[in-house]
Design a protein around this motif. Structure first.
Motif, PDB file in Angstrom:
ATOM      1  N   SER A 188       0.947  -1.095  -0.058  1.00 31.78           N
ATOM      2  CA  SER A 188      -0.001  -0.127  -0.044  1.00 31.78           C
ATOM      3  C   SER A 188       0.719   1.249   0.018  1.00 31.78           C
ATOM      4  O   SER A 188       0.536   2.190  -0.715  1.00 31.78           O
ATOM      5  N   SER A 189       1.827   1.039   0.946  1.00 26.63           N
ATOM      6  CA  SER A 189       2.657   2.425   0.876  1.00 26.63           C
ATOM      7  C   SER A 189       3.406   2.609  -0.384  1.00 26.63           C
ATOM      8  O   SER A 189       3.821   3.997  -0.717  1.00 26.63           O
ATOM      9  N   ALA A 190       3.692   1.678  -1.183  1.00 23.66           N
ATOM     10  CA  ALA A 190       4.405   1.642  -2.530  1.00 23.66           C
ATOM     11  C   ALA A 190       3.251   1.995  -3.633  1.00 23.66           C
ATOM     12  O   ALA A 190       3.798   2.116  -4.786  1.00 23.66           O
ATOM     13  N   GLY A 191       2.141   2.503  -3.195  1.00 22.98           N
ATOM     14  CA  GLY A 191       1.391   2.958  -4.447  1.00 22.98           C
ATOM     15  C   GLY A 191       0.522   1.366  -5.129  1.00 22.98           C
ATOM     16  O   GLY A 191      -0.161   1.964  -5.937  1.00 22.98           O
ATOM     17  N   VAL A 192       0.472   0.328  -4.478  1.00 21.27           N
ATOM     18  CA  VAL A 192      -0.010  -0.720  -4.985  1.00 21.27           C
ATOM     19  C   VAL A 192      -1.253  -0.729  -4.368  1.00 21.27           C
ATOM     20  O   VAL A 192      -1.716  -0.531  -3.411  1.00 21.27           O
ATOM     21  N   SER A 193      -2.250  -0.818  -5.556  1.00 22.27           N
ATOM     22  CA  SER A 193      -3.890  -0.380  -5.222  1.00 22.27           C
ATOM     23  C   SER A 193      -4.546  -1.766  -4.968  1.00 22.27           C
ATOM     24  O   SER A 193      -5.708  -1.759  -4.454  1.00 22.27           O
ATOM     25  N   GLY A 194      -4.082  -3.050  -5.277  1.00 24.56           N
ATOM     26  CA  GLY A 194      -4.692  -4.258  -5.244  1.00 24.56           C
ATOM     27  C   GLY A 194      -3.978  -5.528  -5.121  1.00 24.56           C
ATOM     28  O   GLY A 194      -2.790  -5.271  -5.684  1.00 24.56           O
ATOM     29  N   TRP A 195      -4.145  -6.438  -4.487  1.00 29.40           N
ATOM     30  CA  TRP A 195      -3.492  -7.671  -4.463  1.00 29.40           C
ATOM     31  C   TRP A 195      -4.587  -8.900  -4.163  1.00 29.40           C
ATOM     32  O   TRP A 195      -5.573  -8.697  -3.682  1.00 29.40           O
ATOM     33  N   SER A 215       1.444  -1.340 -12.867  1.00 28.24           N
ATOM     34  CA  SER A 215       2.125  -0.847 -14.208  1.00 28.24           C
ATOM     35  C   SER A 215       3.650  -0.946 -14.130  1.00 28.24           C
ATOM     36  O   SER A 215       4.130  -0.834 -13.087  1.00 28.24           O
ATOM     37  N   PRO A 216       4.454  -1.217 -15.136  1.00 28.82           N
ATOM     38  CA  PRO A 216       5.966  -1.195 -15.021  1.00 28.82           C
ATOM     39  C   PRO A 216       6.491   0.029 -14.413  1.00 28.82           C
ATOM     40  O   PRO A 216       7.517  -0.093 -13.565  1.00 28.82           O
ATOM     41  N   ASP A 262       9.586  -0.737  -9.133  1.00 25.58           N
ATOM     42  CA  ASP A 262      10.931  -0.560  -8.711  1.00 25.58           C
ATOM     43  C   ASP A 262      10.571  -0.106  -7.011  1.00 25.58           C
ATOM     44  O   ASP A 262      10.915  -0.737  -6.255  1.00 25.58           O
ATOM     45  N   LYS A 263       9.478   0.506  -7.161  1.00 24.47           N
ATOM     46  CA  LYS A 263       9.115   1.242  -5.546  1.00 24.47           C
ATOM     47  C   LYS A 263       8.510  -0.160  -5.049  1.00 24.47           C
ATOM     48  O   LYS A 263       8.666  -0.188  -3.696  1.00 24.47           O
ATOM     49  N   LEU A 264       7.594  -0.978  -5.624  1.00 19.57           N
ATOM     50  CA  LEU A 264       6.915  -2.217  -5.058  1.00 19.57           C
ATOM     51  C   LEU A 264       8.144  -2.994  -4.476  1.00 19.57           C
ATOM     52  O   LEU A 264       7.993  -3.403  -3.297  1.00 19.57           O
ATOM     53  N   LEU A 265       8.992  -3.277  -5.479  1.00 20.43           N
ATOM     54  CA  LEU A 265      10.257  -4.100  -5.040  1.00 20.43           C
ATOM     55  C   LEU A 265      11.137  -3.831  -3.931  1.00 20.43           C
ATOM     56  O   LEU A 265      11.183  -4.599  -2.937  1.00 20.43           O
ATOM     57  N   GLU A 266      11.247  -2.572  -3.816  1.00 20.63           N
ATOM     58  CA  GLU A 266      11.919  -1.894  -2.704  1.00 20.63           C
ATOM     59  C   GLU A 266      11.321  -2.111  -1.427  1.00 20.63           C
ATOM     60  O   GLU A 266      11.731  -2.711  -0.482  1.00 20.63           O
ATOM     61  N   SER A 267       9.865  -1.763  -1.461  1.00 21.74           N
ATOM     62  CA  SER A 267       8.995  -1.943  -0.193  1.00 21.74           C
ATOM     63  C   SER A 267       8.899  -3.434   0.333  1.00 21.74           C
ATOM     64  O   SER A 267       8.958  -3.645   1.221  1.00 21.74           O
ATOM     65  N   ALA A 268       8.602  -4.062  -0.681  1.00 25.04           N
ATOM     66  CA  ALA A 268       8.475  -5.622  -0.445  1.00 25.04           C
ATOM     67  C   ALA A 268       9.553  -6.268  -0.044  1.00 25.04           C
ATOM     68  O   ALA A 268       9.638  -7.085   1.135  1.00 25.04           O
TER      69      ALA A 268
END
Length: 103
Positions: free
Chosen positions: A26-33, A68-69, A73-79
């Protein structure tokens, strides 16, 4: 139909870390999972199964999201900040989506 490039990220992590991971997404801007139970498998330590385990605190889950591509990077850093000290696997694959505005 118009297809749009996207990235599918699948993260296998211990169930007890699920909330921390989804908060990081969520903090990385991912809206769903989507969260799926992992019932068993085989790896470096050999075969294992969830069979016989009691309670939600044990075992693994797979958290899957499509982004989206430009968000990858932000998702992977946070995860990775959550996954790195734990048992876990992160995979990234290319995919295509019909409604890019949702990702």
């Amino acid at each position: 139909m118009q297809m749009h490039a996207a990235k599918r990220v699948a993260i296998i992590i211990e169930t007890v870390m699920q909330k921390r991971l989804t908060q990081a997404l969520s903090s990385a801007g991912v809206s769903g999972w989507t969260i799926l139970p992992v019932l068993g498998g085989s790896g470096r330590s050999g075969e294992w199964s969830r069979e016989g385990q009691v309670g939600r605190g044990t075992g693994l889950v797979q958290v899957v999201c499509v982004v989206s591509p430009d968000k990858l990077d932000k998702l992977l850093e946070s995860a990775f900040a959550v996954v790195e000290p734990q048992i876990g696997i992160v995979t990234v694959t290319d995919c295509e989506v019909l409604r890019a505005e949702r990702f």
